[in-house]
Design an enzyme around this catalytic site. Structure first.
Site, PDB file in Angstrom:
ATOM      1  N   HIS A  63      54.332  49.607  50.910  1.00 13.47           N
ATOM      2  CA  HIS A  63      54.452  47.825  51.451  1.00 13.47           C
ATOM      3  C   HIS A  63      55.036  46.698  50.208  1.00 13.47           C
ATOM      4  O   HIS A  63      55.439  45.722  51.300  1.00 13.47           O
ATOM      5  CB  HIS A  63      52.757  47.585  51.770  1.00 13.47           C
ATOM      6  CG  HIS A  63      52.450  48.864  52.691  1.00 13.47           C
ATOM      7  ND1 HIS A  63      50.534  48.182  53.344  1.00 13.47           N
ATOM      8  CD2 HIS A  63      52.590  49.556  53.581  1.00 13.47           C
ATOM      9  CE1 HIS A  63      50.656  48.943  54.460  1.00 13.47           C
ATOM     10  NE2 HIS A  63      51.365  49.345  55.003  1.00 13.47           N
ATOM     11  N   SER A  84      54.791  50.408  59.147  1.00 13.95           N
ATOM     12  CA  SER A  84      54.712  49.298  58.041  1.00 13.95           C
ATOM     13  C   SER A  84      55.826  48.974  56.338  1.00 13.95           C
ATOM     14  O   SER A  84      55.602  47.347  56.596  1.00 13.95           O
ATOM     15  CB  SER A  84      53.256  49.920  56.856  1.00 13.95           C
ATOM     16  OG  SER A  84      52.760  50.214  57.878  1.00 13.95           O
TER      17      SER A  84
END
Length: 373
Positions: free
Chosen positions: A323, A265
């Site tokens: 992230h 991610s």
């Protein structure tokens, strides 16, 4: 009769038997046996009473085995303050990022050098294909046609997707669980902190997690590779995996919430942020709700806001710090990093050219395939 037999035995053996059998004026147990004297057996009731007096040993309750995810080594105080633990990962991040872009520059140089030879090889292959009899149902030909139908970005990320699938299959092997947990999950409290920063970016334990990440990567691959080029894209993606993990390390050390992290991610957030920053007016949509569209800039703002809230509120479902680190790296690279790193690769490429040709004249410019944005 017992005493009589005993007296006869004493007379036959003499003083030696007495000396060997008497200790401190008392007969030994062996001597009593030979003279037919035995102690009276204890009554069963006495034995039962003694057994009742002895406390029974209580067996400890067997606890359920802790899962592998919870067997985390606690941070040791002998490792020093948190800053000292981050020095090694920081050096690894800087060194790996430099090696990634240096390798990408060499890769682009070698691609340019072999382009002429590849052109003649393709012409020869086309000529042979025309004179060669065609085969129906040729599996190899079908695969080649499918591969040719893909965009350059999709062909580039195919290898990344394949690597993620292989690592996912390794998680399903029980004998490899400890190895995978040690090297394919990132945790600053672990003894191994550097290699998992890269390997965890190719690791997924859940199939849905892997499928969602690979779908997003596949969707943005064409735009990202056409914007950066194949070599530069791979350098950015590999560096993003390490940079996002380092951001996760920093957040965990500051908050004290240690735990394993894995997944692509963070690197995918770099690709998404780079595309959204370069093309803010591009229209995006959610896969399950294609009727709702929004601009890339608004999508990036919403994702950053959600991850920021996750870091502040301590949400643990995702690694929100990774992230944010990946998104920040993607925005920084489009705005400043491309000019600082990729545009200044010419001295390094010139050095590599002279090393390859033995000091000959350098050739080729700095703009290759995917050289500029």
């Amino acid at each position: 009769m017992a005493w009589r037999s005993c007296s006869v035995l004493l007379r036959l053996t003499g003083d030696e038997l007495l000396r060997s059998s008497v200790r401190g004026g008392r007969l030994t147990h062996g001597f009593q046996q030979r003279c037919a004297f035995r102690k009276a057996a204890k009554k069963p009731e006495a034995k039962r009473a003694e057994e009742e007096l002895v406390p029974t040993r209580i067996e400890p309750e067997k606890k359920n085995p802790t899962p592998l995810w919870e067997q985390l080594p606690p941070p040791s105080s002998s490792r020093g303050p948190p800053l000292s633990r981050l020095i090694k990962p920081m050096l690894f991040t800087v060194g790996f990022t430099g090696c990634s872009f240096g390798s990408a520059a060499i890769w682009q140089y070698e691609s340019l050098k072999s382009r002429v030879q590849s052109y003649f090889d393709e012409v020869r292959a086309d000529w042979l294909e025309k004179i060669r009899p065609q085969k129906r149902g040729d599996v190899r030909k079908e695969i080649n046609q499918w591969w040719s139908s893909l965009s350059e970005g999709q062909r580039t990320v195919t290898g990344i997707i394949a690597a993620n699938v292989v690592v996912f299959c390794c998680w399903r092997v029980p004998s490899m669980q400890r190895f995978m947990f040690k090297y394919f999950t990132a945790n600053p409290a672990s003894k191994t902190v550097c290699s998992p920063m890269l390997l965890s970016a190719f690791s997924h334990f859940s199939f849905f997690h892997m499928a969602a990440n690979m779908y997003v990567l596949w969707s943005f691959s064409s735009s990202a590779v056409s914007m950066l080029g194949r070599e530069q894209f791979m350098a950015v993606y590999m560096s993003a995996g390490v940079v996002s993990t380092f951001a996760s390390y920093v957040c965990k050390m500051v908050t004290g919430r240690f735990g394993p992290s894995l997944g692509a991610s963070g690197a995918i957030m770099t690709v998404l942020a780079a595309v959204c920053t370069k093309m803010p007016e591009a229209k995006l949509a959610i896969i399950f709700l294609p009727m709702f569209t929004f601009t890339a800039a608004n999508a990036l703002k919403a994702i950053v806001a959600m991850d920021t809230a996750g870091v502040v509120l301590g949400w643990k479902f995702f690694d929100h710090a990774a992230h944010l680190g990946g998104a920040a790296f993607g925005i920084w690279y489009i705005m400043f990093g491309h000019e600082l790193i990729w545009k200044n690769r010419e001295p390094f490429v010139k050095f590599w050219h002279e090393l390859r040709t033995g000091g000959g004249p350098s050739g080729g410019g700095s703009n290759g395939p995917g050289g500029s944005i």
